[in-house]
Motif scaffolding. Sequence first.
Motif, PDB file in Angstrom:
ATOM      1  N   ILE A 200      22.566 -42.714  38.950  1.00 12.48           N
ATOM      2  CA  ILE A 200      22.616 -43.835  38.024  1.00 12.48           C
ATOM      3  C   ILE A 200      23.311 -45.023  38.692  1.00 12.48           C
ATOM      4  N   ILE A 201      22.606 -46.143  38.813  1.00 11.82           N
ATOM      5  CA  ILE A 201      23.157 -47.352  39.425  1.00 11.82           C
ATOM      6  C   ILE A 201      23.836 -48.180  38.341  1.00 11.82           C
ATOM      7  N   THR A 202      25.104 -48.485  38.537  1.00 11.97           N
ATOM      8  CA  THR A 202      25.855 -49.226  37.514  1.00 11.97           C
ATOM      9  C   THR A 202      25.922 -50.724  37.793  1.00 11.97           C
ATOM     10  N   ASP A 203      25.356 -51.169  38.922  1.00 10.67           N
ATOM     11  CA  ASP A 203      25.220 -52.605  39.156  1.00 10.67           C
ATOM     12  C   ASP A 203      24.256 -53.195  38.130  1.00 10.67           C
ATOM     13  N   SER A 204      24.339 -54.509  37.913  1.00  7.05           N
ATOM     14  CA  SER A 204      23.405 -55.174  37.018  1.00  7.05           C
ATOM     15  C   SER A 204      21.994 -55.091  37.590  1.00  7.05           C
ATOM     16  N   ILE A 205      21.042 -54.703  36.756  1.00 10.55           N
ATOM     17  CA  ILE A 205      19.664 -54.597  37.227  1.00 10.55           C
ATOM     18  C   ILE A 205      19.110 -55.950  37.629  1.00 10.55           C
ATOM     19  N   GLN A 206      19.661 -57.042  37.031  1.00 13.07           N
ATOM     20  CA  GLN A 206      19.208 -58.393  37.373  1.00 13.07           C
ATOM     21  C   GLN A 206      19.532 -58.762  38.823  1.00 13.07           C
ATOM     22  N   LYS A 207      20.448 -58.017  39.434  1.00 12.13           N
ATOM     23  CA  LYS A 207      20.779 -58.244  40.836  1.00 12.13           C
ATOM     24  C   LYS A 207      19.625 -57.824  41.742  1.00 12.13           C
ATOM     25  N   TYR A 208      18.826 -56.894  41.268  1.00 13.32           N
ATOM     26  CA  TYR A 208      17.758 -56.322  42.074  1.00 13.32           C
ATOM     27  C   TYR A 208      16.359 -56.735  41.607  1.00 13.32           C
ATOM     28  N   TYR A 209      16.223 -57.016  40.304  1.00 11.70           N
ATOM     29  CA  TYR A 209      14.903 -57.328  39.758  1.00 11.70           C
ATOM     30  C   TYR A 209      14.957 -58.529  38.823  1.00 11.70           C
ATOM     31  N   GLU A 210      13.885 -59.308  38.877  1.00 12.00           N
ATOM     32  CA  GLU A 210      13.672 -60.362  37.888  1.00 12.00           C
ATOM     33  C   GLU A 210      12.805 -59.751  36.791  1.00 12.00           C
ATOM     34  N   ILE A 211      13.323 -59.707  35.569  1.00 13.09           N
ATOM     35  CA  ILE A 211      12.616 -59.052  34.468  1.00 13.09           C
ATOM     36  C   ILE A 211      11.730 -60.066  33.748  1.00 13.09           C
ATOM     37  N   LYS A 212      10.443 -59.745  33.646  1.00  9.09           N
ATOM     38  CA  LYS A 212       9.446 -60.668  33.103  1.00  9.09           C
ATOM     39  C   LYS A 212       8.914 -60.169  31.753  1.00  9.09           C
ATOM     40  N   GLN A 213       7.634 -60.377  31.513  1.00  4.73           N
ATOM     41  CA  GLN A 213       7.050 -60.141  30.197  1.00  4.73           C
ATOM     42  C   GLN A 213       6.942 -58.665  29.839  1.00  4.73           C
ATOM     43  N   ASN A 214       6.752 -58.427  28.544  1.00  6.73           N
ATOM     44  CA  ASN A 214       6.615 -57.084  28.004  1.00  6.73           C
ATOM     45  C   ASN A 214       5.253 -56.497  28.392  1.00  6.73           C
ATOM     46  N   LEU A 215       5.249 -55.226  28.821  1.00  4.37           N
ATOM     47  CA  LEU A 215       4.015 -54.547  29.217  1.00  4.37           C
ATOM     48  C   LEU A 215       3.547 -53.536  28.179  1.00  4.37           C
ATOM     49  N   GLY A 216       4.473 -53.067  27.344  1.00  2.00           N
ATOM     50  CA  GLY A 216       4.116 -52.057  26.354  1.00  2.00           C
ATOM     51  C   GLY A 216       5.338 -51.278  25.930  1.00  2.00           C
ATOM     52  N   SER A 217       5.117 -50.100  25.370  1.00  2.00           N
ATOM     53  CA  SER A 217       6.231 -49.273  24.923  1.00  2.00           C
ATOM     54  C   SER A 217       5.964 -47.818  25.260  1.00  2.00           C
ATOM     55  N   GLY A 218       7.035 -47.081  25.530  1.00  2.00           N
ATOM     56  CA  GLY A 218       6.939 -45.662  25.840  1.00  2.00           C
ATOM     57  C   GLY A 218       7.625 -44.851  24.761  1.00  2.00           C
ATOM     58  N   HIS A 219       7.832 -43.547  25.041  1.00  2.00           N
ATOM     59  CA  HIS A 219       8.436 -42.651  24.045  1.00  2.00           C
ATOM     60  C   HIS A 219       9.847 -43.090  23.683  1.00  2.00           C
ATOM     61  N   PHE A 220      10.567 -43.689  24.658  1.00  2.00           N
ATOM     62  CA  PHE A 220      11.969 -44.011  24.420  1.00  2.00           C
ATOM     63  C   PHE A 220      12.277 -45.509  24.376  1.00  2.00           C
ATOM     64  N   GLY A 221      11.341 -46.389  24.715  1.00  2.00           N
ATOM     65  CA  GLY A 221      11.705 -47.800  24.693  1.00  2.00           C
ATOM     66  C   GLY A 221      10.627 -48.728  25.211  1.00  2.00           C
ATOM     67  N   GLN A 222      10.956 -50.018  25.259  1.00  2.00           N
ATOM     68  CA  GLN A 222      10.038 -51.051  25.719  1.00  2.00           C
ATOM     69  C   GLN A 222       9.903 -51.035  27.250  1.00  2.00           C
ATOM     70  N   VAL A 223       8.722 -51.421  27.715  1.00  2.00           N
ATOM     71  CA  VAL A 223       8.453 -51.469  29.152  1.00  2.00           C
ATOM     72  C   VAL A 223       8.128 -52.915  29.530  1.00  2.00           C
ATOM     73  N   LYS A 224       8.829 -53.429  30.553  1.00  2.00           N
ATOM     74  CA  LYS A 224       8.618 -54.806  30.996  1.00  2.00           C
ATOM     75  C   LYS A 224       8.291 -54.863  32.480  1.00  2.00           C
ATOM     76  N   LEU A 225       7.689 -55.977  32.879  1.00  2.75           N
ATOM     77  CA  LEU A 225       7.389 -56.206  34.287  1.00  2.75           C
ATOM     78  C   LEU A 225       8.655 -56.604  35.025  1.00  2.75           C
ATOM     79  N   GLY A 226       8.855 -56.020  36.192  1.00  2.91           N
ATOM     80  CA  GLY A 226       9.990 -56.375  37.041  1.00  2.91           C
ATOM     81  C   GLY A 226       9.498 -56.805  38.410  1.00  2.91           C
ATOM     82  N   ILE A 227      10.112 -57.842  38.979  1.00  2.49           N
ATOM     83  CA  ILE A 227       9.774 -58.314  40.316  1.00  2.49           C
ATOM     84  C   ILE A 227      10.981 -58.095  41.219  1.00  2.49           C
ATOM     85  N   SER A 228      10.791 -57.348  42.308  1.00  3.65           N
ATOM     86  CA  SER A 228      11.895 -57.051  43.217  1.00  3.65           C
ATOM     87  C   SER A 228      12.444 -58.320  43.858  1.00  3.65           C
ATOM     88  N   LYS A 229      13.768 -58.378  44.006  1.00  8.03           N
ATOM     89  CA  LYS A 229      14.430 -59.495  44.672  1.00  8.03           C
ATOM     90  C   LYS A 229      14.781 -59.162  46.126  1.00  8.03           C
TER      91      LYS A 229
END
Length: 509
Positions: free
Chosen positions: A37-66
């Motif tokens: 489990i990485i405790t750094d902010s995910i925004q440090k590694y990915y730019e989070i974009k639009q919603n792609l859908g939903s899964g069993h446990f939560g929303q799924v969004k597009l991420g772009i690697s930094k």
Amino acid sequence: MGCIVSKRAVNITVPETKQMHIEVNPPALKKSVNIYIITDSIQKYYEIKQNLGSGHFGQVKLGISKLGNQQKVAIKSVLKERVKEELQNLQRELTILKTVDHPNIIKLYEVFEDEKYIHIVMEICSGGELYDRIEKKGKFSEKEAAFLIYKLFHAINHLHISNIAHRDLKPENCLFDTKRDDAEVKLVDFGLASKFTKETGMSTVVGTPYYVAPEIINGHYGPECDIWSLGVILHTMLVGYPPFRGENKAEIFKKVLKAKYSLKEKEFETVSKEAKDFIKKLLNPDAKKRISAAEAMDDPWFTMMISSTIERPLDAEVVSRLHGFRANSKFQVEVMKILVQMLSENDIKNLKETFRKLDRGHIGFLSARDLEMGFVEIGLNATKNRIEEIIRETDFDRNGLISYTEFLAATLNLNIAMKPENLYATFKHFDVDNQGFFTKEQLKKSLEKTGLDITEGDVESMMGELKLKNPNHIDFKDFCSVIDSKNYKGTHVYNIPDPRQTEEKKQAK
């Protein structure tokens, strides 16, 4: 006719019972899997974009690697407060995703956690659901259906041989990597998946009514339930609607329990006898007599529909790279496994097809026998010593078999893989603090993130193999040289800080 299905799943707990189920022969898989489990902010590694859908446990969004390569990923963000009662189920899903390794199963990359959310970073599938394609097409030709279902059976057999049942197979949980007609299909949403043993069956009533097997409703079942679900999916693909339909769940369950369906309806007039016979084998109400995933892949219907795909000759160039693979070091091997994630589906298409072709047992692993037969087919040396050497060089988790990722790492075309952006992004996987180098401690931490169980002694040994001028850290130039000094050109492309000028280096002095 439209696809008459529901997207609602059921999860009704009933008392646990024990039941014998079909015999499977799992390989010697890892006893435990590390979920780092990485405790750094995910925004440090990915730019989070639009919603792609939903899964069993939560929303799924597009991420772009930094990290420099603009890699696209899917990020499922789960509100911790919401899953407090289901945390064990979420942990089970992540463990299963880290355990499996197959071209038709979604890949889990890494997991982040902050105060409110658990962020699960996965392979992206931008081509939509099989459900949507059925709705749009109305129905599939037999050849189209066979092409997709064959791959799904291969994925399911990999799960079953690993003692895992998906338990919620439906068109909504089959995604495509692109919008192309020939896109790769991936199994997703393992929220209801479960491990099983030879002695203990499963009893929790889970799944979606249209696709649930009769033995699940009765509360005593094994992995055969997935075969039934694939039978329902195939039926739906061929005629546009599922075999068991009703106004409510109780009515659907009643028909499922009686296995009451017909292959004589008007829509089946153009469907071949072989396809109908195959559906009957999949929808056998007696789970013990139901065809297995491995048996299904050898069914005459597949031979009739996609023989040109199944019997396609091996790619001699890819097999030759496997035959000639030599790992310069354990470090190089682990780096190549990470670099594989940076590549597009187009980059590895031939590798993937060759892997399936070599895997004659349809288990999602390559055995010594698979290698022997593959090498002989293209006229290469297939001695026992050479095959044992190849497995020793490539079998990084030491289970006696070559997994899909291990195969990719050993057969990559370096001219394609070693693009500067891919190398740099892989380097940044280790150099997370942007120092221009990484230390032994950072190497250990980064490899643990991949799920590798590694000790400080392992890291010392790994670094010792590299014979670096400075044995305490690796900069980008050293990194590139270790991977492939002959093929890599242009370490100057990126403005990477000189390690000697960093604050850490100054303090060390």
